[in-house]
Design a protein around this motif. Structure first.
Motif, short mmCIF file in Angstrom:
data_model
loop_
_atom_site.label_atom_id
_atom_site.label_comp_id
_atom_site.label_asym_id
_atom_site.label_seq_id
_atom_site.Cartn_x
_atom_site.Cartn_y
_atom_site.Cartn_z
N UNK A 271 50.74 34.63 37.83
CA UNK A 271 51.21 33.99 36.59
C UNK A 271 52.04 32.75 36.91
N UNK A 272 52.27 31.92 35.91
CA UNK A 272 53.09 30.71 36.01
C UNK A 272 52.45 29.67 36.93
N UNK A 273 51.09 29.71 37.04
CA UNK A 273 50.36 28.63 37.67
C UNK A 273 50.33 28.62 39.18
N UNK A 274 50.62 29.74 39.86
CA UNK A 274 50.65 29.78 41.32
C UNK A 274 49.35 30.40 41.85
N UNK A 275 48.69 29.69 42.79
CA UNK A 275 47.41 30.14 43.35
C UNK A 275 47.41 29.95 44.86
N UNK A 276 46.90 30.96 45.58
CA UNK A 276 46.71 30.89 47.03
C UNK A 276 45.23 31.13 47.32
N UNK A 277 44.69 30.40 48.29
CA UNK A 277 43.36 30.75 48.78
C UNK A 277 43.27 30.40 50.26
N UNK B 254 25.04 40.16 55.40
CA UNK B 254 25.80 41.23 54.77
C UNK B 254 27.07 40.65 54.15
N UNK B 255 27.39 41.12 52.96
CA UNK B 255 28.60 40.64 52.29
C UNK B 255 29.24 41.72 51.46
N UNK B 256 30.54 41.61 51.28
CA UNK B 256 31.29 42.55 50.46
C UNK B 256 32.40 41.78 49.75
N UNK B 257 32.45 41.92 48.44
CA UNK B 257 33.46 41.22 47.64
C UNK B 257 34.21 42.23 46.78
N UNK B 258 35.54 42.12 46.81
CA UNK B 258 36.39 42.95 45.96
C UNK B 258 37.21 42.04 45.06
N UNK B 259 37.16 42.32 43.76
CA UNK B 259 37.89 41.52 42.77
C UNK B 259 38.76 42.43 41.94
N UNK B 260 40.01 42.04 41.76
CA UNK B 260 40.95 42.82 40.94
C UNK B 260 41.54 41.91 39.86
N UNK B 261 41.51 42.40 38.61
CA UNK B 261 42.11 41.69 37.48
C UNK B 261 43.11 42.63 36.83
N UNK B 262 44.39 42.24 36.83
CA UNK B 262 45.43 43.09 36.28
C UNK B 262 45.97 42.57 34.96
N UNK B 263 46.51 43.48 34.17
CA UNK B 263 47.08 43.10 32.88
C UNK B 263 48.32 42.24 33.04
N UNK B 264 48.95 42.28 34.22
CA UNK B 264 50.15 41.47 34.46
C UNK B 264 49.81 40.01 34.70
N UNK B 265 48.51 39.64 34.66
CA UNK B 265 48.10 38.25 34.84
C UNK B 265 47.77 37.89 36.26
N UNK B 266 47.68 38.87 37.16
CA UNK B 266 47.36 38.62 38.56
C UNK B 266 45.88 38.88 38.79
#
Length: 701
Positions: free
Chosen positions: A560-566, A508-520
């Motif tokens: 934005x500005x190249x910052x990523x967390x995972x 079982x799996x569930x994925x939520x993806x959000x893409x915002x106009x602010x670049x997030x």
């Protein structure tokens, strides 16, 4: 006025000076013609020829001698960007042969060569007398940071080389080195035989030393780099050979050392060799050879901190519907608690996969493979067992899309394998097994968007049945299975062929993806597998030892500005975790940072203790002249640092200085903790690799 002067010259002197006009075009405010064979031009003068441009205050053209007598200030700009200034000149109309007095030559807008006199010959050579060479800002009354003074300097434009005679190297006007003869590449030369930047190295084990690389351009398609390294405790010669072919390339890196670190007097060294060659028919030959004379050499000389070396020779062919490969690997352990004879050291693999698209729809995949593991020595059982597996696979998969947007994927597969064993204690010499798989996978992506922000919610479920029939072989290739995003919905969560599941399972799996106009952009996923039976081939920390697996949780957010967390983790029902990882990245033109943390529970099944470690690395441009790099690893479980390093660089328009310090905290009994120091000074203007130009500081009055 300029056009008028040119027109008058053309009408008055034609056809007498037509040959000169074909060689060079003259433009001036005023042109006087004397005795029909002399032309005198004054005022805003320009002479143009094949991309070269000359500017002066007065030019006299003498037709009988075919010479230009030029009075300065003179500025000549070459077609490839070089700049030449002078007070006076006697030169031909093509600007190829002649003499310039009180001249200064600037190459690539970087390297300045000033001389009392410059002789031009054949449009190729510039010979400077009583010359001063520097790429530093030259201010009146002050000596530049560095300069080379020479009795004579010859610049060969075609060869892109500078030849110095009776040269002295000076820092702030103070002579520190004299060389009767010296050759250096000019700044436009990207590939020249000669010395590269020396580096001062200090190491706890090797002592104080100096590396002096020498680059040899053997031909357009191959080169050689020799790096002698002399230190208190070692004499080492490093070598790197590279060759490019129309169908691939080969690189060989090696070094040989005579040092006092070992009790014996044998030479020590290592060899790395890589290649990628297209042998024809779409087949590629690839090899990656790694070997070392002993377990501590790579660490002693700060080459690598790896604890196993792998050498691989492989042939591959890939098309749109077919892939085949054959490889032979040899492994060399550098660990204290391992022996090469039992790794196993020799592994052979071959496989092919072909896809078909039948008329009934879907995709049919057929494959076959042969794997061989060879150990040497007199041991039997796990430490001496040799094994060869031969197998074939067949599968059919098809997608079904309903009118409501539900995607159903059905898959049926069959695997058949035969094992041949030698030196085995608890297994028969020949084993055979058949494994059928049946899977039905459902996806239902849900999308919502308001024009600025887009949300995608995708639940997925995969029901899989498998039931092995036949013998139970030893598990050589699936000893460390782990649940992750890549195998959650796979037919099997084992990475190899030896282990198989006998159960019905629901993923079982569930994925939520959000893409915002602010670049997030953000993503969050959950997954779990429910099995009808447990399988002891899964280790304690794989997340799958129980019938209900751990919860797989994964998240990522990109700002934005190249910052990523995972982050990713395996959580049990009581909230405890067997695996947790987190990483952060910041990537900008002036800042690159990466940090991470990993935690894994202890697992006696694979002889792994608790893993808990931080890591941090980055590079920062502090200012236009200063840059900083650093890296660090800390083992929280052992409460001890693993490694740390810092690189500090400073540069201006004429020099680049790099200082590095690194520390390795080794835990092995064959490798001692060491600290390395490095220092290099690079003069701008002579870099064969090319360096970014820095705007010089302004002279202070």
């Amino acid at each position: 006025m300029r056009f008028f002067g040119t027109l008058v010259a053309a009408l008055a002197l034609a056809p007498q000076i037509v040959a000169a006009q074909m060689a060079a075009t003259l433009v001036a405010d005023t042109v006087d013609i004397v005795e029909r064979n002399r032309l005198i031009a004054t005022g805003n003068i320009e002479v143009l020829y094949e991309g070269n441009r000359l500017q002066a205050s007065r030019i006299t053209y003498d037709k009988p001698s075919d010479r230009l007598l030029i009075e300065g200030p003179i500025l000549i700009t070459g077609a490839d960007g070089e700049i030449l200034t002078a007070d006076q000149a006697d030169i031909d109309p093509k600007l190829e042969n002649g003499v310039l007095l009180g001249a200064r030559l600037v190459l690539d807008q970087q390297l300045q060569l000033a001389a009392n006199q410059i002789d031009r010959a054949d449009g190729r050579y510039s010979q400077l007398y009583k010359a001063a060479v520097t790429s530093c800002q030259v201010c009146s009354g002050e000596a530049p940071l560095w300069e080379i003074r020479a009795e004579k300097v010859l610049h060969d434009e075609d060869a892109q080389q500078l030849y110095f005679t009776n040269a002295s190297f000076r820092i702030k006007g103070l002579p520190i080195l004299y060389l009767p003869y010296m050759r250096l590449p000019d700044p436009t030369n990207t590939r020249a035989t000669g010395l590269l930047i020396p580096q001062i190295v200090t190491n706890d084990s090797l002592g104080f030393g100096l590396k002096v690389p020498y680059y040899i351009a053997l031909a357009d398609d191959r080169d050689l780099l020799l790096t002698p390294f002399l230190a208190t405790e070692t004499a080492t010669l490093g070598l790197r050979y590279r060759q490019a072919f129309a169908a691939g390339d080969v690189t060989i890196t090696t070094s040989v050392s005579e040092d006092s670190l070992n009790d014996d007097s044998d030479l020590r060294g290592y060899l790395y060799a890589t290649g990628d060659i297209d042998v024809g028919g779409g087949v590629k030959l690839q090899f990656d050879i790694q070997t070392a004379s002993d377990s501590s050499y790579l660490s002693d000389y700060s080459i690598s901190d790896t604890d196993r070396l792998s050498s691989i020779l492989a042939l591959t062919k890939v098309t749109d519907d077919f892939a085949a490969s054959a490889s032979l690997s040899y492994y060399q352990t550098l660990r204290d608690d391992e022996e090469n004879a039992s790794l196993p050291p020799l592994v052979g693999e071959s496989a092919f996969v072909r896809r078909y698209y039948p008329a009934i729809g879907g995709t049919v995949t057929l494959g076959g493979s042969v794997d061989t593991l060879l150990r040497y020595g007199e041991a039997i059982g796990d430490a001496g067992r040799d094994m060869t597996r031969t197998g074939v696979t067949a599968s059919w998969s098809k997608d079904w899309l309903s009118s409501t947007g539900v995607l159903l994927t059905t898959t049926g597969a069959l695997e058949a394998d035969v094992w041949q064993l030698n030196d085995a204690v608890d297994y028969d010499p020949t084993l055979a097994r058949l494994v059928p798989y049946v899977q039905a996978e459902l996806r239902y992506p849900l999308v919502r968007s308001n024009g600025k922000t887009r949300h995608v919610l995708e639940p997925v479920a995969a029901l899989t049945y498998s039931h092995p029939v036949g013998d139970l072989p030893p598990n050589e290739d699936s000893a460390r299975p782990e649940l992750d995003e890549g195998n959650l919905l796979s037919l099997t969560q084992f990475s190899g062929q030896d282990a198989a599941e006998a159960s019905t399972k629901l993923a079982l799996g569930l994925t939520w993806t959000r893409s915002g106009s602010e670049g997030v952009t953000s993503q969050l996923g959950f997954g779990r597998i429910l099995r009808s039976d447990t399988n002891r081939a899964f280790t304690l920390t794989s997340g799958q030892r129980n019938a209900a697996s751990d919860w797989l949780v994964a998240a990522q957010i990109a700002l934005p500005r190249g910052l990523t967390f995972d982050a990713r983790g395996l959580l049990q029902d009581d909230g405890t975790t067997t695996l947790a990882t987190a990483r952060v990245f910041w990537n900008r033109p002036d800042v690159q940072l990466a940090g991470g943390y990993i935690w894994q529970a202890a697992d006696n099944n694979i002889d792994r203790p608790v893993v808990s470690e931080y890591s941090l690395e980055g590079a920062v441009d502090v200012s236009d002249t200063w840059n900083l790099g650093f890296d660090a690893r800390y083992d929280v479980a052992r409460d001890s640092p693993v490694s740390a390093g810092i690189d500090l660089g400073w540069s201006n328009e004429c020099v680049t200085v790099s200082l590095s310090v690194s520390r390795s905290y080794a835990s092995s009994t064959t490798v001692e903790p060491t600290t390395d120091y490095g220092l290099s000074v690079e003069l701008q203007g002579f870099s064969a690799n090319g360096m970014p130009q820095v705007t010089p500081a302004t002279c202070q009055n």
